[in-house]
Write a protein that holds these residues in place. Structure first.
Motif, PDB file in Angstrom:
ATOM      1  N   THR A   1      -8.486   2.922  -5.566  1.00  0.00           N
ATOM      2  CA  THR A   1      -9.926   2.739  -4.699  1.00  0.00           C
ATOM      3  C   THR A   1      -9.615   2.988  -3.014  1.00  0.00           C
ATOM      4  O   THR A   1     -10.609   3.145  -2.495  1.00  0.00           O
ATOM      5  CB  THR A   1     -10.568   1.331  -4.656  1.00  0.00           C
ATOM      6  OG1 THR A   1      -9.732   0.329  -4.443  1.00  0.00           O
ATOM      7  CG2 THR A   1     -10.959   1.129  -6.312  1.00  0.00           C
ATOM      8  N   LEU A   2      -8.483   2.717  -2.673  1.00  0.00           N
ATOM      9  CA  LEU A   2      -8.174   3.046  -1.284  1.00  0.00           C
ATOM     10  C   LEU A   2      -8.178   4.447  -0.750  1.00  0.00           C
ATOM     11  O   LEU A   2      -8.670   4.687   0.247  1.00  0.00           O
ATOM     12  CB  LEU A   2      -6.970   2.417  -0.888  1.00  0.00           C
ATOM     13  CG  LEU A   2      -6.651   0.819  -0.928  1.00  0.00           C
ATOM     14  CD1 LEU A   2      -5.621   0.332  -0.217  1.00  0.00           C
ATOM     15  CD2 LEU A   2      -7.795   0.294   0.090  1.00  0.00           C
ATOM     16  N   ARG A   3      -7.650   5.368  -1.693  1.00  0.00           N
ATOM     17  CA  ARG A   3      -7.410   6.650  -1.295  1.00  0.00           C
ATOM     18  C   ARG A   3      -6.986   6.892   0.147  1.00  0.00           C
ATOM     19  O   ARG A   3      -7.262   7.580   0.672  1.00  0.00           O
ATOM     20  CB  ARG A   3      -8.862   7.555  -1.556  1.00  0.00           C
ATOM     21  CG  ARG A   3      -9.408   7.500  -2.724  1.00  0.00           C
ATOM     22  CD  ARG A   3     -10.857   8.137  -2.691  1.00  0.00           C
ATOM     23  NE  ARG A   3     -11.484   8.298  -4.255  1.00  0.00           N
ATOM     24  CZ  ARG A   3     -11.634   7.465  -5.084  1.00  0.00           C
ATOM     25  NH1 ARG A   3     -11.746   6.142  -4.675  1.00  0.00           N
ATOM     26  NH2 ARG A   3     -12.144   7.902  -6.459  1.00  0.00           N
TER      27      ARG A   3
ATOM     28  N   VAL B   1       0.691  -1.228   0.071  1.00  0.00           N
ATOM     29  CA  VAL B   1      -0.001  -0.010  -0.056  1.00  0.00           C
ATOM     30  C   VAL B   1       1.074   1.287   0.038  1.00  0.00           C
ATOM     31  O   VAL B   1       0.507   2.242  -0.702  1.00  0.00           O
ATOM     32  CB  VAL B   1      -1.046   0.073   1.181  1.00  0.00           C
ATOM     33  CG1 VAL B   1      -1.722   1.022   1.351  1.00  0.00           C
ATOM     34  CG2 VAL B   1      -1.934  -1.138   1.236  1.00  0.00           C
ATOM     35  N   PHE B   2       1.872   1.236   0.710  1.00  0.00           N
ATOM     36  CA  PHE B   2       2.858   2.324   0.855  1.00  0.00           C
ATOM     37  C   PHE B   2       3.676   2.908  -0.469  1.00  0.00           C
ATOM     38  O   PHE B   2       3.834   3.639  -0.602  1.00  0.00           O
ATOM     39  CB  PHE B   2       3.686   2.352   2.220  1.00  0.00           C
ATOM     40  CG  PHE B   2       3.058   2.844   3.439  1.00  0.00           C
ATOM     41  CD1 PHE B   2       2.977   4.254   3.611  1.00  0.00           C
ATOM     42  CD2 PHE B   2       2.562   1.868   4.403  1.00  0.00           C
ATOM     43  CE1 PHE B   2       2.344   4.602   4.899  1.00  0.00           C
ATOM     44  CE2 PHE B   2       1.823   2.192   5.502  1.00  0.00           C
ATOM     45  CZ  PHE B   2       1.801   3.785   5.776  1.00  0.00           C
ATOM     46  N   GLU B   3       4.029   1.807  -1.070  1.00  0.00           N
ATOM     47  CA  GLU B   3       4.955   1.816  -2.112  1.00  0.00           C
ATOM     48  C   GLU B   3       4.224   1.838  -3.525  1.00  0.00           C
ATOM     49  O   GLU B   3       5.075   2.373  -4.406  1.00  0.00           O
ATOM     50  CB  GLU B   3       5.865   0.750  -1.996  1.00  0.00           C
ATOM     51  CG  GLU B   3       6.774   0.687  -0.700  1.00  0.00           C
ATOM     52  CD  GLU B   3       7.610  -0.549  -0.554  1.00  0.00           C
ATOM     53  OE1 GLU B   3       7.667  -1.465  -1.599  1.00  0.00           O
ATOM     54  OE2 GLU B   3       8.424  -0.640   0.605  1.00  0.00           O
ATOM     55  N   SER B   4       2.839   1.547  -3.332  1.00  0.00           N
ATOM     56  CA  SER B   4       2.233   1.494  -4.949  1.00  0.00           C
ATOM     57  C   SER B   4       1.186   2.715  -4.745  1.00  0.00           C
ATOM     58  O   SER B   4       0.254   2.623  -4.126  1.00  0.00           O
ATOM     59  CB  SER B   4       1.627   0.279  -5.052  1.00  0.00           C
ATOM     60  OG  SER B   4       0.817   0.319  -6.201  1.00  0.00           O
ATOM     61  N   ARG B   5       1.574   3.535  -5.650  1.00  0.00           N
ATOM     62  CA  ARG B   5       0.521   4.682  -6.023  1.00  0.00           C
ATOM     63  C   ARG B   5      -0.744   4.257  -6.458  1.00  0.00           C
ATOM     64  O   ARG B   5      -1.871   4.882  -6.136  1.00  0.00           O
ATOM     65  CB  ARG B   5       1.181   5.801  -6.688  1.00  0.00           C
ATOM     66  CG  ARG B   5       2.549   6.656  -6.179  1.00  0.00           C
ATOM     67  CD  ARG B   5       2.890   7.528  -7.026  1.00  0.00           C
ATOM     68  NE  ARG B   5       1.863   8.528  -7.081  1.00  0.00           N
ATOM     69  CZ  ARG B   5       1.759   9.649  -7.920  1.00  0.00           C
ATOM     70  NH1 ARG B   5       3.282   9.891  -8.505  1.00  0.00           N
ATOM     71  NH2 ARG B   5       0.943  10.675  -8.047  1.00  0.00           N
ATOM     72  N   ASP B   6      -0.487   3.179  -7.435  1.00  0.00           N
ATOM     73  CA  ASP B   6      -1.890   2.860  -7.951  1.00  0.00           C
ATOM     74  C   ASP B   6      -2.795   1.988  -6.969  1.00  0.00           C
ATOM     75  O   ASP B   6      -3.887   2.446  -6.755  1.00  0.00           O
ATOM     76  CB  ASP B   6      -1.675   1.515  -8.919  1.00  0.00           C
ATOM     77  CG  ASP B   6      -0.876   2.135 -10.074  1.00  0.00           C
ATOM     78  OD1 ASP B   6      -1.093   3.290 -10.375  1.00  0.00           O
ATOM     79  OD2 ASP B   6      -0.235   1.316 -10.797  1.00  0.00           O
TER      80      ASP B   6
END
Length: 265
Positions: free
Chosen positions: A91-93, A81-86
């Motif tokens: 959807t997580l925002r 989550v921290f390393e992937s901007r996608d």
């Protein structure tokens, strides 16, 4: 090194170190292992004004949406989550709350039920938000020193950071609570009003709400198919002939032992 020497060195550090440095020594954050998955805690969860489930605008299925979001996150690693901007911006925002954003109805300092070691250290413990779904509010919380995500607030109407989507309007909702949390919420408001009188009553009430049992107690279980026994026992108590069931049972035991003793004589 002697205890005295250790104490003197610690005192010297406290004199020269800032409060933030002290906090970091107390709860230094551990870097999450690459494969560490998300875990969640409700240790600091609370409902407050504008961050509750009591609103006609909050769909009754929203709580289930939260469960599914947590399930989805539990399958991911923290580093993903921290390393992937996608992932984070999809959807997580998932991002830190901007406390200076337009019309935000709350400040970080308002989260005063969180331990001060976390609350006063915004650098290491920023308050984050996670989208439950595209248009269905947020979860608000922070990663503690063991990288467990502490859920602090439910934000079903996206009030933590109002956007131009709804004209930067804060949508009213109240704590829903259960019977116990509702009682505590109402009592807390009453205590706040009473505190202004400076009579000491507020402190007494607050102490009563914070009561904890210090001694183990005993439970008396009386199996019986005859409801009349309890009716008779209640009448004895009402008449002042006994203080409670325990005294009645004790009197019965003493009477039986006395009868047995006379028979044996």
């Amino acid at each position: 090194m002697s205890i005295k020497a250790v104490a003197e060195r610690q005192a010297s550090r406290n004199q020269h170190g800032s409060r933030t440095e002290e906090v970091r020594k107390v709860i230094a954050k551990v870097k999450p292992p690459v494969q560490q998955r998300w875990s969640f805690s409700y240790r600091y969860f609370s409902e407050i004004k504008n961050f509750g489930l009591d609103s006609a605008k909050v769909d009754k299925k929203w709580a289930l949406s939260v469960v599914y979001r947590l399930q989805e996150l539990s399958k991911l690693t923290i580093s993903e989550v921290f390393e992937s901007r996608d992932v984070a911006e999809g959807t997580l925002r998932f991002h830190e709350i901007d406390w200076k954003s337009k019309n935000i109805p709350i400040k970080r300092a308002d989260l005063d039920w969180i331990d001060k070691d976390y609350l006063n250290n915004s650098e290491e413990y920023p308050i984050m938000q996670i989208a439950v779904s595209k248009a269905e509010g947020r979860l608000v919380g922070f990663f503690d020193e063991q990288n467990a995500f502490q859920i602090v607030l439910f934000d079903p109407l996206h009030n933590a950071q109002p956007s131009n989507y709804n004209g930067y309007q804060v949508q009213l909702c109240q704590p829903l609570g259960c019977e116990i949390t509702t009682l505590r919420y109402e009592a807390g408001k009453a205590i706040a009003r009473i505190a202004e009188r400076e009579c000491g009553c507020a402190q007494d009430l607050d102490g009563a709400l914070s009561w904890s049992k210090r001694r183990p107690g005993l439970a008396l279980v009386i199996p019986s198919s005859d409801e009349g026994i309890f009716k008779d026992a209640d009448e004895l108590i009402e008449m002042g002939l006994a203080k409670g069931y325990e005294e009645i049972v004790r009197a019965g035991i003493d009477a039986l032992l006395d009868t047995k003793a006379r028979v044996q004589e």
